[in-house]
Motif scaffolding. Structure first.
Motif, PDB file in Angstrom:
ATOM      1  N   PHE A   5       0.819  -1.205   0.000  1.00  0.00           N
ATOM      2  CA  PHE A   5       0.000   0.000   0.000  1.00  0.00           C
ATOM      3  C   PHE A   5       0.861   1.267   0.000  1.00  0.00           C
ATOM      4  O   PHE A   5       0.513   2.260  -0.646  1.00  0.00           O
ATOM      5  N   LYS A   6       1.999   1.210   0.675  1.00  0.00           N
ATOM      6  CA  LYS A   6       2.916   2.358   0.633  1.00  0.00           C
ATOM      7  C   LYS A   6       3.408   2.575  -0.803  1.00  0.00           C
ATOM      8  O   LYS A   6       3.474   3.704  -1.284  1.00  0.00           O
ATOM      9  N   ALA A   7       3.740   1.496  -1.473  1.00  0.00           N
ATOM     10  CA  ALA A   7       4.238   1.597  -2.847  1.00  0.00           C
ATOM     11  C   ALA A   7       3.179   2.163  -3.784  1.00  0.00           C
ATOM     12  O   ALA A   7       3.490   2.958  -4.672  1.00  0.00           O
ATOM     13  N   PRO A  39      18.410   8.952  -9.715  1.00  0.00           N
ATOM     14  CA  PRO A  39      18.406   8.390  -8.357  1.00  0.00           C
ATOM     15  C   PRO A  39      16.993   8.324  -7.756  1.00  0.00           C
ATOM     16  O   PRO A  39      16.675   7.381  -7.040  1.00  0.00           O
ATOM     17  N   SER A  40      16.149   9.310  -8.078  1.00  0.00           N
ATOM     18  CA  SER A  40      14.763   9.271  -7.588  1.00  0.00           C
ATOM     19  C   SER A  40      14.012   8.102  -8.196  1.00  0.00           C
ATOM     20  O   SER A  40      13.260   7.401  -7.504  1.00  0.00           O
ATOM     21  N   ILE A  41      14.208   7.867  -9.489  1.00  0.00           N
ATOM     22  CA  ILE A  41      13.569   6.721 -10.151  1.00  0.00           C
ATOM     23  C   ILE A  41      14.067   5.423  -9.517  1.00  0.00           C
ATOM     24  O   ILE A  41      13.271   4.511  -9.243  1.00  0.00           O
ATOM     25  N   SER A  42      15.358   5.344  -9.242  1.00  0.00           N
ATOM     26  CA  SER A  42      15.914   4.145  -8.587  1.00  0.00           C
ATOM     27  C   SER A  42      15.265   3.911  -7.233  1.00  0.00           C
ATOM     28  O   SER A  42      14.970   2.768  -6.860  1.00  0.00           O
ATOM     29  N   HIS A  43      15.045   4.981  -6.494  1.00  0.00           N
ATOM     30  CA  HIS A  43      14.386   4.883  -5.183  1.00  0.00           C
ATOM     31  C   HIS A  43      12.965   4.340  -5.353  1.00  0.00           C
ATOM     32  O   HIS A  43      12.542   3.435  -4.616  1.00  0.00           O
ATOM     33  N   HIS A  44      12.226   4.864  -6.319  1.00  0.00           N
ATOM     34  CA  HIS A  44      10.862   4.386  -6.566  1.00  0.00           C
ATOM     35  C   HIS A  44      10.869   2.913  -6.986  1.00  0.00           C
ATOM     36  O   HIS A  44      10.035   2.125  -6.530  1.00  0.00           O
ATOM     37  N   LEU A  45      11.809   2.539  -7.846  1.00  0.00           N
ATOM     38  CA  LEU A  45      11.900   1.143  -8.276  1.00  0.00           C
ATOM     39  C   LEU A  45      12.234   0.221  -7.105  1.00  0.00           C
ATOM     40  O   LEU A  45      11.707  -0.888  -7.007  1.00  0.00           O
ATOM     41  N   ASP A  46      13.078   0.694  -6.205  1.00  0.00           N
ATOM     42  CA  ASP A  46      13.425  -0.096  -5.023  1.00  0.00           C
ATOM     43  C   ASP A  46      12.193  -0.338  -4.153  1.00  0.00           C
ATOM     44  O   ASP A  46      11.969  -1.450  -3.671  1.00  0.00           O
ATOM     45  N   ILE A  47      11.386   0.686  -3.962  1.00  0.00           N
ATOM     46  CA  ILE A  47      10.161   0.536  -3.169  1.00  0.00           C
ATOM     47  C   ILE A  47       9.208  -0.448  -3.859  1.00  0.00           C
ATOM     48  O   ILE A  47       8.614  -1.315  -3.192  1.00  0.00           O
ATOM     49  N   LEU A  48       9.067  -0.335  -5.165  1.00  0.00           N
ATOM     50  CA  LEU A  48       8.210  -1.261  -5.903  1.00  0.00           C
ATOM     51  C   LEU A  48       8.736  -2.696  -5.807  1.00  0.00           C
ATOM     52  O   LEU A  48       7.951  -3.642  -5.685  1.00  0.00           O
ATOM     53  N   LYS A  49      10.053  -2.873  -5.839  1.00  0.00           N
ATOM     54  CA  LYS A  49      10.643  -4.208  -5.705  1.00  0.00           C
ATOM     55  C   LYS A  49      10.399  -4.772  -4.314  1.00  0.00           C
ATOM     56  O   LYS A  49      10.050  -5.937  -4.168  1.00  0.00           O
ATOM     57  N   ARG A  50      10.594  -3.943  -3.287  1.00  0.00           N
ATOM     58  CA  ARG A  50      10.385  -4.426  -1.917  1.00  0.00           C
ATOM     59  C   ARG A  50       8.929  -4.807  -1.673  1.00  0.00           C
ATOM     60  O   ARG A  50       8.645  -5.688  -0.865  1.00  0.00           O
ATOM     61  N   ALA A  51       8.012  -4.158  -2.379  1.00  0.00           N
ATOM     62  CA  ALA A  51       6.590  -4.492  -2.270  1.00  0.00           C
ATOM     63  C   ALA A  51       6.222  -5.664  -3.176  1.00  0.00           C
ATOM     64  O   ALA A  51       5.075  -6.090  -3.213  1.00  0.00           O
ATOM     65  N   ASP A  52       7.191  -6.178  -3.922  1.00  0.00           N
ATOM     66  CA  ASP A  52       7.014  -7.297  -4.845  1.00  0.00           C
ATOM     67  C   ASP A  52       6.092  -6.949  -6.015  1.00  0.00           C
ATOM     68  O   ASP A  52       5.480  -7.829  -6.609  1.00  0.00           O
ATOM     69  N   LEU A  53       5.991  -5.662  -6.334  1.00  0.00           N
ATOM     70  CA  LEU A  53       5.175  -5.236  -7.467  1.00  0.00           C
ATOM     71  C   LEU A  53       5.937  -5.292  -8.779  1.00  0.00           C
ATOM     72  O   LEU A  53       5.327  -5.364  -9.846  1.00  0.00           O
TER      73      LEU A  53
END
Length: 84
Positions: A5-7, A39-53
Motif C-alpha cells: 500500500f505504501k508503494a 536516483p529518484s527513479i531508482s528509489h521508486h523502483l526499489d520501493i516497488l521491488k520491496r513491495a514485490d510489485l
C-alpha cells in the motif's frame, strides 16, 4: 501488505507500473519517461521491488524491470474476502 500500500500510494510509482504494464523496460527507459532524477527513479523502483510489485533481471549492463501481476491478484482476492 503495508509495503504494497505504501508503494501504491505514490503517483510516480503508479505511473511506473502503467509503463511496465505495456512492456518490460530498463531503468534508463523508465527514467526517460519522467522529469525527475535517475536516483529518484531508482528509489521508486526499489520501493516497488520491496513491495514485490516489480521484478528485475540483469541483462548485460542493464537491469530490466517487469510488473508482477500475481501480487495484485493476491491483493484483489484479499479485498474480495473483506466484503463477506
Amino acid at each position: 501488505m503495508n509495503l504494497l500500500f505504501k508503494a501504491l500510494n505514490d503517483d510516480t510509482r503508479r505511473q511506473i507500473l502503467e509503463l511496465l504494464k505495456e512492456k518490460d523496460r530498463t531503468a534508463g527507459e523508465i527514467a526517460d519517461a519522467f522529469n525527475i532524477s535517475k536516483p529518484s527513479i531508482s528509489h521508486h523502483l526499489d520501493i516497488l521491488k520491496r513491495a514485490d510489485l516489480v521484478s528485475s533481471e540483469k541483462k548485460g549492463q542493464f537491469v530490466e524491470y517487469s510488473i508482477n501481476t500475481s501480487i495484485l491478484e493476491d491483493v484483489l482476492q484479499w479485498i474480495i474476502t473483506l466484503k463477506k
